[in-house]
Design an enzyme around this catalytic site. Structure first.
Site, PDB file in Angstrom:
ATOM      1  N   SER A  84      46.370  40.863  23.674  1.00 41.50           N
ATOM      2  CA  SER A  84      45.948  40.156  22.457  1.00 41.50           C
ATOM      3  C   SER A  84      44.552  40.654  22.081  1.00 41.50           C
ATOM      4  CB  SER A  84      45.954  38.646  22.670  1.00 41.50           C
ATOM      5  OG  SER A  84      45.213  38.293  23.811  1.00 41.50           O
ATOM      6  N   ARG A  85      44.275  40.676  20.788  1.00 41.79           N
ATOM      7  CA  ARG A  85      43.061  41.330  20.305  1.00 41.79           C
ATOM      8  C   ARG A  85      42.312  40.479  19.294  1.00 41.79           C
ATOM      9  NH1 ARG A  85      41.692  46.763  22.307  1.00 41.79           N
ATOM     10  NH2 ARG A  85      43.390  47.141  23.752  1.00 41.79           N
ATOM     11  N   LYS A 129      42.686  55.370  16.145  1.00 42.01           N
ATOM     12  CA  LYS A 129      43.049  56.404  17.108  1.00 42.01           C
ATOM     13  C   LYS A 129      43.658  57.632  16.422  1.00 42.01           C
ATOM     14  CE  LYS A 129      41.267  54.331  20.507  1.00 42.01           C
ATOM     15  NZ  LYS A 129      41.565  53.088  21.032  1.00 42.01           N
ATOM     16  N   GLY A 145      46.488  50.524  17.262  1.00 43.32           N
ATOM     17  CA  GLY A 145      46.394  51.973  17.154  1.00 43.32           C
ATOM     18  C   GLY A 145      47.613  52.639  16.526  1.00 43.32           C
ATOM     19  N   SER A 159      41.662  52.863  27.873  1.00 41.46           N
ATOM     20  CA  SER A 159      41.920  51.624  27.147  1.00 41.46           C
ATOM     21  C   SER A 159      41.915  50.421  28.090  1.00 41.46           C
ATOM     22  CB  SER A 159      43.274  51.717  26.454  1.00 41.46           C
ATOM     23  OG  SER A 159      43.270  52.829  25.587  1.00 41.46           O
ATOM     24  N   ARG A 197      39.610  52.727  36.063  1.00 44.69           N
ATOM     25  CA  ARG A 197      39.893  51.480  36.775  1.00 44.69           C
ATOM     26  C   ARG A 197      40.611  51.888  38.047  1.00 44.69           C
ATOM     27  NH1 ARG A 197      41.232  45.952  35.166  1.00 44.69           N
ATOM     28  NH2 ARG A 197      40.525  46.349  33.051  1.00 44.69           N
ATOM     29  N   ARG A 256      50.081  50.045  21.726  1.00 43.99           N
ATOM     30  CA  ARG A 256      50.368  51.432  21.361  1.00 43.99           C
ATOM     31  C   ARG A 256      51.618  51.920  22.093  1.00 43.99           C
ATOM     32  NH1 ARG A 256      47.442  54.544  23.561  1.00 43.99           N
ATOM     33  NH2 ARG A 256      46.035  53.168  24.689  1.00 43.99           N
ATOM     34  N   ASP A 259      34.106  51.922  20.858  1.00 46.31           N
ATOM     35  CA  ASP A 259      35.388  52.577  21.152  1.00 46.31           C
ATOM     36  C   ASP A 259      35.393  54.085  20.873  1.00 46.31           C
ATOM     37  OD1 ASP A 259      38.099  52.002  22.116  1.00 46.31           O
ATOM     38  OD2 ASP A 259      38.781  52.599  20.122  1.00 46.31           O
ATOM     39  N   GLY A 289      27.451  42.085  33.008  1.00 45.90           N
ATOM     40  CA  GLY A 289      25.998  42.252  32.844  1.00 45.90           C
ATOM     41  C   GLY A 289      25.368  43.018  33.997  1.00 45.90           C
ATOM     42  N   ASP A 290      25.899  42.825  35.218  1.00 49.42           N
ATOM     43  CA  ASP A 290      25.320  43.512  36.377  1.00 49.42           C
ATOM     44  C   ASP A 290      25.514  45.031  36.319  1.00 49.42           C
ATOM     45  OD1 ASP A 290      24.058  41.476  37.979  1.00 49.42           O
ATOM     46  OD2 ASP A 290      26.064  40.627  38.266  1.00 49.42           O
ATOM     47  N   ASN A 320      32.924  45.622  26.533  1.00 51.41           N
ATOM     48  CA  ASN A 320      32.025  44.785  27.341  1.00 51.41           C
ATOM     49  C   ASN A 320      30.734  45.513  27.705  1.00 51.41           C
ATOM     50  OD1 ASN A 320      33.091  41.961  28.237  1.00 51.41           O
ATOM     51  ND2 ASN A 320      34.879  43.288  28.014  1.00 51.41           N
ATOM     52  N   TYR A 369      51.125  47.287  14.718  1.00 55.80           N
ATOM     53  CA  TYR A 369      50.109  46.894  15.697  1.00 55.80           C
ATOM     54  C   TYR A 369      49.037  47.950  15.954  1.00 55.80           C
ATOM     55  CZ  TYR A 369      48.326  43.893  19.339  1.00 55.80           C
ATOM     56  OH  TYR A 369      47.538  43.030  20.056  1.00 55.80           O
ATOM     57  N   LYS A 427      34.957  49.254  27.805  1.00 50.55           N
ATOM     58  CA  LYS A 427      34.011  49.815  26.825  1.00 50.55           C
ATOM     59  C   LYS A 427      33.337  48.727  25.990  1.00 50.55           C
ATOM     60  CE  LYS A 427      37.008  52.547  24.977  1.00 50.55           C
ATOM     61  NZ  LYS A 427      38.068  52.187  25.925  1.00 50.55           N
ATOM     62  N   HIS A 482      36.588  59.130  22.916  1.00 54.53           N
ATOM     63  CA  HIS A 482      36.934  57.715  23.139  1.00 54.53           C
ATOM     64  C   HIS A 482      35.784  57.066  23.920  1.00 54.53           C
ATOM     65  CE1 HIS A 482      40.161  54.696  24.846  1.00 54.53           C
ATOM     66  NE2 HIS A 482      39.584  54.225  23.759  1.00 54.53           N
ATOM     67  N   CYS A 524      39.471  49.195  29.793  1.00 56.49           N
ATOM     68  CA  CYS A 524      38.733  49.427  31.037  1.00 56.49           C
ATOM     69  C   CYS A 524      37.238  49.181  30.892  1.00 56.49           C
ATOM     70  CB  CYS A 524      39.000  50.838  31.560  1.00 56.49           C
ATOM     71  SG  CYS A 524      40.684  51.033  32.160  1.00 56.49           S
TER      72      CYS A 524
HETATM   73  P1  GTP Z   1      40.103  49.201  24.487  1.00 56.10           P
HETATM   74  O1  GTP Z   1      39.696  48.398  23.313  1.00 56.10           O
HETATM   75  O2  GTP Z   1      41.540  49.051  24.833  1.00 56.10           O
HETATM   76  O3  GTP Z   1      39.718  50.636  24.376  1.00 56.10           O
HETATM   77  O4  GTP Z   1      39.382  48.532  25.782  1.00 56.10           O
HETATM   78  P2  GTP Z   1      37.873  48.557  26.345  1.00 56.10           P
HETATM   79  O5  GTP Z   1      37.649  49.800  27.146  1.00 56.10           O
HETATM   80  O6  GTP Z   1      36.901  48.261  25.267  1.00 56.10           O
HETATM   81  O7  GTP Z   1      37.882  47.349  27.412  1.00 56.10           O
HETATM   82  P3  GTP Z   1      37.214  45.889  27.347  1.00 56.10           P
HETATM   83  O8  GTP Z   1      35.714  45.929  27.404  1.00 56.10           O
HETATM   84  O9  GTP Z   1      37.814  45.144  26.230  1.00 56.10           O
HETATM   85  O10 GTP Z   1      37.720  45.264  28.736  1.00 56.10           O
HETATM   86  C1  GTP Z   1      39.077  45.172  29.070  1.00 56.10           C
HETATM   87  C2  GTP Z   1      39.281  44.162  30.182  1.00 56.10           C
HETATM   88  O11 GTP Z   1      38.515  44.525  31.320  1.00 56.10           O
HETATM   89  C3  GTP Z   1      38.856  42.745  29.782  1.00 56.10           C
HETATM   90  O12 GTP Z   1      39.800  41.823  30.269  1.00 56.10           O
HETATM   91  C4  GTP Z   1      37.527  42.570  30.471  1.00 56.10           C
HETATM   92  O13 GTP Z   1      37.264  41.223  30.782  1.00 56.10           O
HETATM   93  C5  GTP Z   1      37.653  43.464  31.717  1.00 56.10           C
HETATM   94  N1  GTP Z   1      36.349  44.043  32.121  1.00 56.10           N
HETATM   95  C6  GTP Z   1      35.443  44.648  31.302  1.00 56.10           C
HETATM   96  N2  GTP Z   1      34.330  45.039  31.983  1.00 56.10           N
HETATM   97  C7  GTP Z   1      34.544  44.673  33.277  1.00 56.10           C
HETATM   98  C8  GTP Z   1      33.761  44.817  34.474  1.00 56.10           C
HETATM   99  O14 GTP Z   1      32.641  45.339  34.493  1.00 56.10           O
HETATM  100  N3  GTP Z   1      34.333  44.330  35.621  1.00 56.10           N
HETATM  101  C9  GTP Z   1      35.567  43.748  35.639  1.00 56.10           C
HETATM  102  N4  GTP Z   1      36.047  43.304  36.800  1.00 56.10           N
HETATM  103  N5  GTP Z   1      36.326  43.588  34.523  1.00 56.10           N
HETATM  104  C10 GTP Z   1      35.826  44.058  33.362  1.00 56.10           C
HETATM  105  C1  SPV Z   2      42.974  51.364  22.884  1.00 57.72           C
HETATM  106  O1  SPV Z   2      44.149  51.210  23.252  1.00 57.72           O
HETATM  107  O2  SPV Z   2      42.221  52.220  23.403  1.00 57.72           O
HETATM  108  C2  SPV Z   2      42.417  50.518  21.816  1.00 57.72           C
HETATM  109  C3  SPV Z   2      43.333  49.598  21.126  1.00 57.72           C
HETATM  110  O3  SPV Z   2      41.244  50.612  21.510  1.00 57.72           O
HETATM  111  S1  SPV Z   2      44.260  50.414  19.907  1.00 57.72           S
HETATM  112  O4  SPV Z   2      43.568  50.251  18.622  1.00 57.72           O
HETATM  113  O5  SPV Z   2      45.571  49.751  19.841  1.00 57.72           O
HETATM  114  O6  SPV Z   2      44.379  51.808  20.199  1.00 57.72           O
HETATM  115 MN    MN Z   3      40.144  52.138  22.851  1.00 60.59          MN
END
Ligand code: GTP
Ligand code: SPV
Ligand code: MN
Length: 585
Positions: A374-375, A217, A210, A259, A406, A80, A286, A500-501, A265, A208, A263, A237, A261
């Site tokens: 990369s996505r 978004k 968003g 983003s 973060r 973005r 998201d 998971g923790d 996971n 690309y 979500k 968000h 951070c």
């Molecule tokens: P957007 O799609 O951009 O909105 O991202 P998101 O908030 O869904 O983040 P996502 O879960 O994809 O995690 C982003 C990065 O953070 C990845 O490389 C993950 O491996 C890492 N990550 C996610 N959860 C954790 C966590 O609990 N601890 C740590 N250390 N890293 C994490």
């Molecule tokens: C974000 O950046 O928060 C995303 C990826 O979820 S994007 O679709 O590019 O906005």
């Molecule tokens: Mn997002």
């Protein structure tokens, strides 16, 4: 014959309003052909095949990654672009200090110049989509016009795309208008414009994420947040996850992290082995649209139908659900590939990259093999923890909100806000290190209130007031928490194992103790059986440094001051109270 009559109506004839608008865009952009998207499997297969033929997509190893493809974006179009994203309201004040602003007339003139004749020799695709279950009163529709077939494929996974959406538009007469062209993919001729007062979007020069998948978004957050304020709901968000405890009770949590951070996971986490009986159900990863219900609770739907998720870091240990999910029918963008044509990324823990994300022979001196942003694009139905309630027209009731960022220091693992107004301040105080999800420097701490800094379609001061108003309307408001999975020790190592923790923290949220900044758990309040962590690390994670926090409050005060007279007085009062509590510490 019991064939429904609508099957005979050609798509362009379903809605006069859509047809007339498409016609005006066609005249401006002069495409060689116009393609109205049905959303059928056969149509998508054909589009995929033509992209493979032209070399814009390549099929990945069909044995280990059946139905998976790789797309490589232009190297200067990988995330973005917040500095090129504008909210174009009549009054600059309505966009607020949190947005880039341009006058609507000026923005439209600029984009008209860029769109003129831009689709010569290309196909103009008409992409009708529905954000949310097709039969939910909480869902909203849009139509994206685009000259990118890659965008069409992504939209077909990320939204309910095609005929059913256009039928809904024809019935209700309402849709958000989005015009998108990849242009020449020139960063100097790239703009993402939003006109919330007209419910329309114009995007030029990027293909690309968003920037280009306008349902995400642009519509579901920037435009929808504006609509939500006018109509009394919230567009956030946030992921939505259902947690079932060993007693069989399920609570839904909505969590906002900036983003990249965590979500996706958290939305599909796998409970640690030492917490038997817990189950996790993903509703969304998201975006959450939430409405006050007649029962005084907040009800949430996920407007999306797929995940556009961060690839790096995904592996069988961090997130087996995600790892399994993306082994089939997944569109990868900007990952590396191995000698036997499997996708590869940093953190995968097996395989060797031979070709990097730009298609060059992999050379570590060029940087990572997969782009850090990369996505994967994949249907939510591929998620092993997919909740059937994702399709529920009424949505799911939210028991708790979680905000987080973060941050290597300051923010503890978890604490609870004292009440709704304090919770709004806690959300407004979110700060986080920047990530590769947006262009610009990575790792710089910035204020990202409610993880909405890049996505709120209006003035944050009005947005916080709206949050306070929504809370006042709810008889059973969600409890509000703040978390930080990313605290580090002096050596830069994460103090908390995460993934998971994190369930241990969510499980604690059912009871918290008092502390100056809200409720912090004592180390013994957390479920720590089977947790591999040093006691001093746990103590550090569950304590606050009063001096650092006094400094934080000072920074927050100066951040909020830029919103001037529009800032809700209640937020300043909450900040004063926090400061008072810290003095006693
Ligand atoms: P957007 O799609 O951009 O909105 O991202 P998101 O908030 O869904 O983040 P996502 O879960 O994809 O995690 C982003 C990065 O953070 C990845 O490389 C993950 O491996 C890492 N990550 C996610 N959860 C954790 C966590 O609990 N601890 C740590 N250390 N890293 C994490
Ligand atoms: C974000 O950046 O928060 C995303 C990826 O979820 S994007 O679709 O590019 O906005
Ligand atoms: Mn997002």
């Amino acid at each position: 014959m019991a064939t429904a009559p609508h099957e005979f109506i050609a798509l362009p004839r379903l809605s006069r309003a859509v047809y007339d608008w498409v016609e005006s865009v066609r005249q401006l952009t002069q495409p060689a052909a116009v393609h109205w998207c049905e959303g059928s499997t056969a149509e998508l297969r054909e589009i995929t095949a033509s992209l493979v033929q032209s070399g814009e997509l390549s099929a990945l190893n069909a044995q280990s990654f059946p139905g998976c493809h790789l797309a490589r974006s232009a190297p200067n179009d990988v995330a973005r672009v917040e500095h090129l994203t504008f909210v174009c309201t009549k009054s600059k004040e309505d966009a607020g200090p949190n947005n880039n602003w341009m006058a609507p007339d000026e923005a439209k003139a600029k984009l008209r110049g860029l769109f003129k004749d831009c689709m010569r020799g290309r196909t103009l695709y008409v992409v009708p989509y529905c954000m949310g279950p097709i039969d939910s009163p909480l869902s909203r529709c849009g139509v994206e016009i685009t000259d990118s077939a890659y965008v069409v494929l992504n939209m077909s996974i990320m939204t309910r795309m095609g005929r059913a959406a256009l039928e809904r538009i024809a019935r209700t007469g309402h849709f958000v208008k989005g015009v998108h062209s990849i242009g020449e993919l020139d960063p100097d001729r790239r703009f993402i414009m939003h006109y919330p007062e007209e419910l329309s979007i114009e995007s030029f020069g990027s293909g690309y994420g968003g920037n280009a998948l306008l349902g995400k978004k642009c519509h579901a957050l920037r435009i929808a947040s504006w609509q939500a304020r006018t109509e009394g709901w919230l567009a956030e968000h946030m992921l939505i996850v259902g947690l079932q405890n060993p007693k069989g009770e399920t609570h839904y949590i909505a969590a906002a992290f900036p983003s990249a951070c965590g979500k996706t996971n958290l939305a599909m986490l796998i409970p640690p082995e030492s917490m038997p009986g817990w189950k996790v159900f993903t509703v969304g990863d998201d975006i959450a649209w939430m409405h006050p219900g007649p029962d005084g609770r907040l009800w949430a739907i996920n407007p999306e139908a797929g995940y556009f998720g961060v690839v790096p870091g995904t592996n069988a240990e961090t997130n087996r659900n995600a790892y399994e999910m993306i082994r089939r029918d997944t569109l990868f963008t900007n990952v590396a590939v191995t000698a036997d044509n499997q996708p590869w990324w940093e953190g995968l823990k097996s395989g060797t990259p031979v070709t990097d994300w730009q298609g060059r022979p992999f050379d570590p001196s060029n940087g990572p093999a997969a782009h850090p942003n990369s996505r994967f694009t994949v249907s939510a139905r591929r998620n092993p923890s997919y909740s059937p309630h994702s399709e529920s027209p009424a949505g799911v009731p939210i028991s708790a909100f979680v905000f987080g960022g973060r941050r290597r220091e300051v923010a503890p693992l978890v604490y609870e806000a004292r009440d709704w107004a304090h919770g709004v301040l806690v959300g407004a105080s979110v700060a986080s290190e920047t990530t590769a999800a947006a262009t610009g420097k990575v790792g710089v701490v910035r204020r990202d209130p409610m993880a909405m800094k890049p996505f709120c379609g209006y003035n944050f001061a009005d947005y916080w007031q709206h949050w306070l108003d929504i809370g006042a309307k709810l008889k059973r408001p969600p409890r509000i928490f703040h978390v930080n999975w990313f605290r580090r020790d002096a050596q830069g190592k994460f103090l908390w194992p995460g993934f998971g923790d994190n369930l241990r923290v969510l499980a604690w949220m059912l009871g918290a103790v008092d502390a100056p900044i809200g409720g912090l758990p004592r180390p013994e309040d957390l479920h720590t059986q089977g947790l591999d962590i040093r006691p001093d690390a746990l103590r550090e994670l569950t304590s606050i440094d009063a001096a650092m926090w006094r400094n934080e409050v000072g920074e927050m005060r100066s951040y909020l001051s830029q919103y001037g007279a529009r800032l809700p007085a209640a937020l300043t009062r909450e900040l004063d109270k926090t400061e008072e509590r810290l003095k006693k510490d």
